[in-house]
Scaffold this motif. Sequence first.
Motif, short mmCIF file in Angstrom:
data_model
loop_
_atom_site.label_atom_id
_atom_site.label_comp_id
_atom_site.label_asym_id
_atom_site.label_seq_id
_atom_site.Cartn_x
_atom_site.Cartn_y
_atom_site.Cartn_z
N THR A 1 48.27 27.99 135.70
CA THR A 1 48.73 26.76 136.34
C THR A 1 49.29 27.02 137.73
OG1 THR A 1 49.79 24.65 135.79
CG2 THR A 1 51.19 26.60 135.68
N MET B 1 46.67 26.13 150.10
CA MET B 1 47.09 25.09 149.16
C MET B 1 47.08 23.72 149.84
SD MET B 1 50.23 27.06 147.24
CE MET B 1 50.82 25.66 146.29
N VAL C 1 52.93 17.01 126.96
CA VAL C 1 52.28 16.04 126.09
C VAL C 1 53.28 14.90 125.91
CG1 VAL C 1 51.30 15.62 123.82
CG2 VAL C 1 50.90 17.80 124.94
N ARG D 1 43.22 23.93 128.50
CA ARG D 1 44.51 24.01 127.80
C ARG D 1 45.11 22.60 127.62
NH1 ARG D 1 49.43 21.79 129.28
NH2 ARG D 1 51.10 22.85 128.19
N ASP D 2 45.04 21.79 128.67
CA ASP D 2 45.61 20.43 128.58
C ASP D 2 44.94 19.63 127.46
OD1 ASP D 2 47.11 21.14 130.75
OD2 ASP D 2 46.07 19.86 132.19
N ARG E 1 46.62 31.24 141.75
CA ARG E 1 45.20 30.89 141.85
C ARG E 1 44.63 31.17 143.24
NH1 ARG E 1 45.39 25.55 141.18
NH2 ARG E 1 47.20 25.23 139.85
N ARG F 1 43.42 16.35 140.88
CA ARG F 1 44.58 17.09 140.38
C ARG F 1 45.80 16.28 140.77
NH1 ARG F 1 43.24 23.39 142.05
NH2 ARG F 1 41.05 23.38 141.42
N TRP G 1 41.71 26.87 137.15
CA TRP G 1 42.08 25.46 136.92
C TRP G 1 41.28 24.89 135.75
CZ3 TRP G 1 46.10 22.70 137.84
CH2 TRP G 1 46.05 21.32 137.61
N ARG H 1 43.11 25.89 132.79
CA ARG H 1 44.31 25.07 132.67
C ARG H 1 43.97 23.68 132.08
NH1 ARG H 1 48.72 22.18 135.37
NH2 ARG H 1 48.59 20.41 133.96
N PRO I 1 49.75 27.44 141.38
CA PRO I 1 48.89 27.22 142.54
C PRO I 1 48.89 28.40 143.49
CG PRO I 1 50.88 25.89 142.71
CD PRO I 1 50.90 26.52 141.35
N ARG J 1 58.91 17.06 139.01
CA ARG J 1 59.34 17.92 137.91
C ARG J 1 60.85 18.13 137.91
NH1 ARG J 1 54.70 20.59 139.79
NH2 ARG J 1 52.91 20.14 138.46
N ASP K 1 40.27 29.85 142.14
CA ASP K 1 41.12 28.68 141.88
C ASP K 1 40.48 27.75 140.87
OD1 ASP K 1 42.98 26.45 142.32
OD2 ASP K 1 41.40 25.61 143.58
N GLU K 2 39.21 27.44 141.09
CA GLU K 2 38.55 26.48 140.22
C GLU K 2 38.34 27.03 138.81
OE1 GLU K 2 35.13 25.37 142.52
OE2 GLU K 2 36.45 24.42 144.00
N SER L 1 55.73 24.08 137.79
CA SER L 1 54.67 23.88 136.81
C SER L 1 54.70 24.96 135.73
CB SER L 1 53.32 23.87 137.52
OG SER L 1 52.29 23.57 136.62
N MET M 1 54.68 14.77 134.19
CA MET M 1 53.87 15.86 134.74
C MET M 1 52.72 16.16 133.80
SD MET M 1 56.80 18.62 134.07
CE MET M 1 58.14 17.45 134.22
N SER M 2 51.63 16.64 134.37
CA SER M 2 50.41 16.84 133.59
C SER M 2 50.53 17.96 132.56
CB SER M 2 49.23 17.12 134.53
OG SER M 2 49.50 18.26 135.32
N GLU M 3 51.58 18.79 132.67
CA GLU M 3 51.71 19.90 131.72
C GLU M 3 52.22 19.43 130.36
OE1 GLU M 3 53.94 20.40 134.71
OE2 GLU M 3 52.14 20.95 135.79
N GLU N 1 49.27 18.63 141.68
CA GLU N 1 49.23 19.99 142.21
C GLU N 1 50.11 20.09 143.46
OE1 GLU N 1 47.25 22.77 141.20
OE2 GLU N 1 46.12 23.50 142.94
N CYS N 2 50.81 21.21 143.59
CA CYS N 2 51.70 21.45 144.73
C CYS N 2 50.89 21.56 146.02
CB CYS N 2 52.46 22.75 144.48
SG CYS N 2 53.51 23.26 145.83
N VAL O 1 46.07 21.04 123.98
CA VAL O 1 47.44 20.74 123.55
C VAL O 1 47.61 19.25 123.27
CG1 VAL O 1 48.39 22.73 124.81
CG2 VAL O 1 48.54 20.46 125.84
#
Lengths: 244, 459
Positions: free
Chosen positions: B316, A193, A147, B37-38, B321, A171, B31, B34, B318, A136, B27-28, B361, A143-145, A174-175, B41
């Motif tokens: 979004t 994480m 379009v 949302r993807d 979540r 994913r 997600w 999220r 992490p 990013r 988290d799930e 993110s 990135m997946s966010e 994901e971080c 959009v």
Amino acid sequence: MKVGLFIPCYIDQFYPKVAIATLNLLEKVGCEVSYPLQQTCCGQPMANSGFEHLTGGCNENFVRNFADYEYIVSPSGSCTLHIKHHLHSVNEEVAKGIRSRVYELTEFLTDILHVSALNATFPYKVGLHQSCHGQRGLGLAQMSELVAPPFSKPVQLLNLVNGLELVQLDRRDECCGFGGTFCVTEEAVSVKMGKDRVADHLRHGVNYITGVDVSCLMHMEGILKRANSTVQVKHIAEILTATL
Amino acid sequence: MNKQLTLDHADAAVEFNKNEAKVDWHDETLWFVRTKRDRAVAQIPEWEQLREAASQIKNHVLSNMHDLLIQFEQNAIRNGIKVHWAADGEEHNAIIHQIIQQAGATQLVKSKSMLTEECHLNKYLIDKGIDVIDSDLGERIVQMRGEPPSHIVLPAIHLTKADVGETFHQHLGTDKGATDPQYLTEAARQHLRETFLTRKVALTGVNFAIAETGGFVVCTNEGNADMGAHLADVHIAAMGFEKVIPRAEHLGVFLRLLARSATGQPITTFSSHFHRPRSGQEMHIVIVDNGRSRQLGRPDFRNSLKCIRCAACLNTCPVYRRSGGFSYHSAVAGPIGSILAPNLDMKQNADLPFASTLCGSCSNVCPVKIDIHEQLYKWRQVLMQEGYGPTTKTVAMKAMATVLESPRLYRMAGKVGRGVLRFAPITVENGLNPWYNQRDMPEPPAESFHDWYVNQKKA
């Protein structure tokens, strides 16, 4: 092409094999590489902890070491991003020049050298961890966010490696939760994480986890080892120079 | 009081993580929102242009705040709306209390408003003897439990069906152990219907206030804002002053962005436009500052006021979540809350900008392009320079800086550090080392790259 090799402090101290692979890789693709001996750290650990005002000494040392290079290349997206965004100096013109000439390894190979072939073989199932600062921050991959059409500079290079099978993660960006000093100040979330990130790779049956940042890999390696996993981590430079 | 709310973020996250299965579920679930949302959009090819348009409109708003608010006030008054200005939360609460008193009421039905959470309105009114009922289902659930919302769009997302069943059993008399959503929703519906039909004063939030028309828009998925406002004699709308937009035509941008970013819906189920009180009704709007003008005056942080409260950055994130909303101990949780809260109280919220890996993110999911992760970084600098960091951290950072700016000290420290790890690992591999608790240490090599390089050259 003359390249100044910028090796982040923790790679220098804990992962010299990654630095050696980076040096070999750059030489293999035709660069004349020097490693300025007086380099230390980019200053990111202090800056991300809120102490950017203490990084003056690190900055000046960085400038002394790298002012004369046409290109400065590093096997770390995170440290590269820090230099690109936050390197300042009493000689601001020189600092500005360095900020514009510093490259993360994979972007240097794809964007500057336009590498289209590598004599490398790595016949394993590999999961790519897209480190956030590289992806990013430096724009190494879509990135997946957003379009927008997908692309990935690390993937472009991994696809040149014979026998390598890249898995698709659930994913994809994901971080991992390393986050510099975050990994100790926010240990609970950081570890959770990391465990979740590793689990995504394990679900897809990888033999190796790779990435452009050793810091993220070190974090995931610590979690894998604690769980007695046989899955290993390798920096992308080690895979791009791998032979049978 | 929930224990998490009184701890700093890291300690609250330790509490939250004690139940790993619940963390996984949290988290799930988020997600899932999220990814929804993807998908939503991705159906709009011009999504990135829409974000840019929204960002530019909001830039315009931030630069013309005074004029737009005055224009809004004039048009609202012309429409017959009574306009009030509140400098802070206390004043906001007092104004609302006064309106309720003037109406001769002792009861209030509320639609969802994060501003009233920010101002702690419920507690204020309840202390004054006013009976307050939140009518958004999620808000009602957490209200019964005596908790604040843990998420700005999904207030009860930290609760399972079983938690809700138990709460309803206690407060609404539903069967013990019931978890069927339809059964529980029906019980809530009957309870809220009674509330809507009997309350003379209704309060709503404001999603967008239109300067050009003097009207405002409230978005809900349950229609509860409409049920409350349409049946009450007095409608009070509470808005942070940054909710103003110049013209009605701009709604076309924001309404497309809001619900998609929030829940992955094309648009909220109800986007209700209020312009003037109906005959016999009173309509009030309370415009609140509460630190917003201070934030507007900080160049590095002003565009946090662009926020339209969609919560995409929470979903979004992490860290959010896996730490839960209460770990942010602030009305607005998550990344956006972490850049808003230090403005309200630097000391109390100094931990929040550090509750992030700076993965970025949040900034890229933000429909109005707030540079959230960059503001998190900047807040860290401000907070440490203002002296809100622990002394131990300052000392450690100074020592680190001294070592890292000197190549000689750095190499010496590296050698010593690797030596310690190689020959006396027990000194770091113990419970006092937060890295080692749940992770193995990297294996230290005999030689640094620097030493290898020097030796190679000699060879």
